[in-house]
Design a protein around this motif. Sequence first.
Motif, PDB file in Angstrom:
ATOM      1  N   ARG A 183      47.907 -10.279  43.152  1.00 42.70           N
ATOM      2  CA  ARG A 183      48.838 -10.893  44.098  1.00 42.70           C
ATOM      3  C   ARG A 183      49.975  -9.936  44.447  1.00 42.70           C
ATOM      4  NH1 ARG A 183      53.359 -14.019  43.680  1.00 42.70           N
ATOM      5  NH2 ARG A 183      53.273 -14.025  41.419  1.00 42.70           N
ATOM      6  N   ARG A 184      50.486  -9.210  43.446  1.00 42.65           N
ATOM      7  CA  ARG A 184      51.581  -8.257  43.670  1.00 42.65           C
ATOM      8  C   ARG A 184      51.180  -6.816  43.355  1.00 42.65           C
ATOM      9  NH1 ARG A 184      56.731 -10.003  40.695  1.00 42.65           N
ATOM     10  NH2 ARG A 184      57.588  -8.359  41.967  1.00 42.65           N
ATOM     11  N   PHE A 185      50.123  -6.652  42.568  1.00 42.56           N
ATOM     12  CA  PHE A 185      49.665  -5.301  42.240  1.00 42.56           C
ATOM     13  C   PHE A 185      48.197  -5.314  41.858  1.00 42.56           C
ATOM     14  CE2 PHE A 185      50.335  -6.811  37.960  1.00 42.56           C
ATOM     15  CZ  PHE A 185      49.520  -6.052  37.141  1.00 42.56           C
ATOM     16  N   THR A 186      47.599  -4.128  41.913  1.00 38.08           N
ATOM     17  CA  THR A 186      46.233  -3.953  41.439  1.00 38.08           C
ATOM     18  C   THR A 186      46.090  -2.546  40.881  1.00 38.08           C
ATOM     19  OG1 THR A 186      43.911  -4.378  41.941  1.00 38.08           O
ATOM     20  CG2 THR A 186      45.151  -3.100  43.576  1.00 38.08           C
ATOM     21  N   ILE A 187      44.989  -2.306  40.203  1.00 38.00           N
ATOM     22  CA  ILE A 187      44.695  -0.992  39.625  1.00 38.00           C
ATOM     23  C   ILE A 187      43.322  -0.578  40.140  1.00 38.00           C
ATOM     24  CG2 ILE A 187      44.323   0.331  37.516  1.00 38.00           C
ATOM     25  CD1 ILE A 187      45.955  -1.912  36.063  1.00 38.00           C
ATOM     26  N   LEU A 188      43.239   0.590  40.741  1.00 36.95           N
ATOM     27  CA  LEU A 188      41.969   1.135  41.210  1.00 36.95           C
ATOM     28  C   LEU A 188      41.669   2.382  40.392  1.00 36.95           C
ATOM     29  CD1 LEU A 188      42.501   0.759  45.055  1.00 36.95           C
ATOM     30  CD2 LEU A 188      41.297  -0.791  43.507  1.00 36.95           C
ATOM     31  N   MET A 189      40.445   2.460  39.878  1.00 40.89           N
ATOM     32  CA  MET A 189      40.089   3.542  38.960  1.00 40.89           C
ATOM     33  C   MET A 189      38.816   4.259  39.376  1.00 40.89           C
ATOM     34  SD  MET A 189      40.871   1.706  35.316  1.00 40.89           S
ATOM     35  CE  MET A 189      41.076   3.247  34.425  1.00 40.89           C
ATOM     36  N   ARG A 190      38.649   5.432  38.843  1.00 37.58           N
ATOM     37  CA  ARG A 190      37.424   6.217  38.976  1.00 37.58           C
ATOM     38  C   ARG A 190      36.257   5.415  38.399  1.00 37.58           C
ATOM     39  NH1 ARG A 190      36.518  11.948  38.150  1.00 37.58           N
ATOM     40  NH2 ARG A 190      38.766  12.192  38.100  1.00 37.58           N
ATOM     41  N   LYS A 191      35.096   5.516  39.040  1.00 39.05           N
ATOM     42  CA  LYS A 191      33.894   4.843  38.540  1.00 39.05           C
ATOM     43  C   LYS A 191      33.337   5.618  37.343  1.00 39.05           C
ATOM     44  CE  LYS A 191      33.763   1.960  42.064  1.00 39.05           C
ATOM     45  NZ  LYS A 191      34.848   1.035  42.046  1.00 39.05           N
ATOM     46  N   GLU A 192      32.570   4.935  36.515  1.00 31.13           N
ATOM     47  CA  GLU A 192      31.939   5.599  35.373  1.00 31.13           C
ATOM     48  C   GLU A 192      31.022   6.720  35.848  1.00 31.13           C
ATOM     49  OE1 GLU A 192      30.329   3.380  32.054  1.00 31.13           O
ATOM     50  OE2 GLU A 192      31.452   1.612  32.731  1.00 31.13           O
ATOM     51  N   ASN A 193      30.979   7.789  35.075  1.00 34.75           N
ATOM     52  CA  ASN A 193      30.118   8.951  35.325  1.00 34.75           C
ATOM     53  C   ASN A 193      30.425   9.662  36.644  1.00 34.75           C
ATOM     54  OD1 ASN A 193      28.608   8.567  32.888  1.00 34.75           O
ATOM     55  ND2 ASN A 193      27.587   6.862  33.907  1.00 34.75           N
ATOM     56  N   ASP A 194      31.644   9.557  37.107  1.00 31.39           N
ATOM     57  CA  ASP A 194      32.087  10.291  38.303  1.00 31.39           C
ATOM     58  C   ASP A 194      32.951  11.441  37.803  1.00 31.39           C
ATOM     59  OD1 ASP A 194      33.195  11.306  40.600  1.00 31.39           O
ATOM     60  OD2 ASP A 194      33.802   9.364  41.415  1.00 31.39           O
ATOM     61  N   PHE A 195      32.406  12.647  37.853  1.00 29.37           N
ATOM     62  CA  PHE A 195      33.079  13.790  37.252  1.00 29.37           C
ATOM     63  C   PHE A 195      33.696  14.725  38.297  1.00 29.37           C
ATOM     64  CE2 PHE A 195      29.669  12.407  34.372  1.00 29.37           C
ATOM     65  CZ  PHE A 195      30.459  11.986  33.310  1.00 29.37           C
ATOM     66  N   ARG A 196      33.879  14.228  39.513  1.00 34.86           N
ATOM     67  CA  ARG A 196      34.506  15.041  40.559  1.00 34.86           C
ATOM     68  C   ARG A 196      35.985  15.244  40.244  1.00 34.86           C
ATOM     69  NH1 ARG A 196      33.635  11.617  45.573  1.00 34.86           N
ATOM     70  NH2 ARG A 196      34.075  10.029  44.034  1.00 34.86           N
ATOM     71  N   SER A 197      36.599  16.181  40.952  1.00 36.64           N
ATOM     72  CA  SER A 197      38.022  16.445  40.719  1.00 36.64           C
ATOM     73  C   SER A 197      38.846  15.224  41.099  1.00 36.64           C
ATOM     74  CB  SER A 197      38.473  17.673  41.500  1.00 36.64           C
ATOM     75  OG  SER A 197      38.405  17.425  42.883  1.00 36.64           O
ATOM     76  N   ASN A 198      40.019  15.103  40.463  1.00 35.99           N
ATOM     77  CA  ASN A 198      40.883  13.937  40.672  1.00 35.99           C
ATOM     78  C   ASN A 198      41.246  13.716  42.134  1.00 35.99           C
ATOM     79  OD1 ASN A 198      40.845  13.592  37.931  1.00 35.99           O
ATOM     80  ND2 ASN A 198      42.916  14.346  37.588  1.00 35.99           N
ATOM     81  N   ASP A 199      41.553  14.803  42.856  1.00 36.50           N
ATOM     82  CA  ASP A 199      41.969  14.638  44.248  1.00 36.50           C
ATOM     83  C   ASP A 199      40.840  14.099  45.117  1.00 36.50           C
ATOM     84  OD1 ASP A 199      40.868  17.273  43.764  1.00 36.50           O
ATOM     85  OD2 ASP A 199      41.501  17.829  45.788  1.00 36.50           O
ATOM     86  N   ILE A 200      39.618  14.498  44.844  1.00 39.04           N
ATOM     87  CA  ILE A 200      38.473  13.999  45.617  1.00 39.04           C
ATOM     88  C   ILE A 200      38.226  12.525  45.296  1.00 39.04           C
ATOM     89  CG2 ILE A 200      35.969  14.201  45.932  1.00 39.04           C
ATOM     90  CD1 ILE A 200      36.372  17.257  45.649  1.00 39.04           C
ATOM     91  N   VAL A 201      38.299  12.171  44.013  1.00 36.69           N
ATOM     92  CA  VAL A 201      38.118  10.775  43.611  1.00 36.69           C
ATOM     93  C   VAL A 201      39.188   9.899  44.261  1.00 36.69           C
ATOM     94  CG1 VAL A 201      38.231   9.167  41.656  1.00 36.69           C
ATOM     95  CG2 VAL A 201      36.950  11.302  41.439  1.00 36.69           C
ATOM     96  N   LYS A 202      40.434  10.337  44.183  1.00 33.76           N
ATOM     97  CA  LYS A 202      41.522   9.538  44.745  1.00 33.76           C
ATOM     98  C   LYS A 202      41.411   9.425  46.260  1.00 33.76           C
ATOM     99  CE  LYS A 202      44.934   9.924  41.105  1.00 33.76           C
ATOM    100  NZ  LYS A 202      46.354  10.168  40.781  1.00 33.76           N
ATOM    101  N   GLU A 203      40.991  10.503  46.925  1.00 33.02           N
ATOM    102  CA  GLU A 203      40.846  10.434  48.378  1.00 33.02           C
ATOM    103  C   GLU A 203      39.723   9.485  48.775  1.00 33.02           C
ATOM    104  OE1 GLU A 203      41.530  13.329  52.110  1.00 33.02           O
ATOM    105  OE2 GLU A 203      40.401  14.206  50.441  1.00 33.02           O
ATOM    106  N   ASP A 204      38.633   9.482  48.018  1.00 34.79           N
ATOM    107  CA  ASP A 204      37.545   8.536  48.292  1.00 34.79           C
ATOM    108  C   ASP A 204      38.016   7.088  48.123  1.00 34.79           C
ATOM    109  OD1 ASP A 204      35.730  10.447  49.011  1.00 34.79           O
ATOM    110  OD2 ASP A 204      34.492  10.259  47.210  1.00 34.79           O
ATOM    111  N   ILE A 205      38.774   6.820  47.056  1.00 31.84           N
ATOM    112  CA  ILE A 205      39.298   5.465  46.846  1.00 31.84           C
ATOM    113  C   ILE A 205      40.292   5.115  47.944  1.00 31.84           C
ATOM    114  CG2 ILE A 205      40.621   3.975  45.302  1.00 31.84           C
ATOM    115  CD1 ILE A 205      39.420   5.604  42.945  1.00 31.84           C
ATOM    116  N   LEU A 206      41.130   6.067  48.307  1.00 34.66           N
ATOM    117  CA  LEU A 206      42.106   5.854  49.381  1.00 34.66           C
ATOM    118  C   LEU A 206      41.404   5.454  50.673  1.00 34.66           C
ATOM    119  CD1 LEU A 206      45.156   6.166  50.188  1.00 34.66           C
ATOM    120  CD2 LEU A 206      44.546   8.485  50.899  1.00 34.66           C
TER     121      LEU A 206
END
Length: 108
Positions: free
Chosen positions: A42-65
Amino acid sequence: NMPEVYLIFLTARENIEGKPIFINTYRLIRKIFGFQPTDFGRRFTILMRKENDFRSNDIVKEDILNGEILHDYSPILAIDDEEPNIKMFERNNINCIRAVRKGDLLNG
């Protein structure tokens, strides 16, 4: 009237079964911001990397974005501690503040 603010915590940490990364992140966010259990979703959520996704953090975050955030929200600010992530947010026209980890000011 102030616009409603919805906080999205985007982490590239992997939520591995048996390791309480999600629940520890959830508890920390509640403690820092004073959220109640009913505030999740309702006021916040948490989005995380999927299991077994070993790409760099910036690529993972951009995909989620692009896949989970930009079609429903208009982010106005990101806070991150990694330079590639900061550049990624800026490339996506999102202002970004560099987070400083405890102790970094003393070591830098």
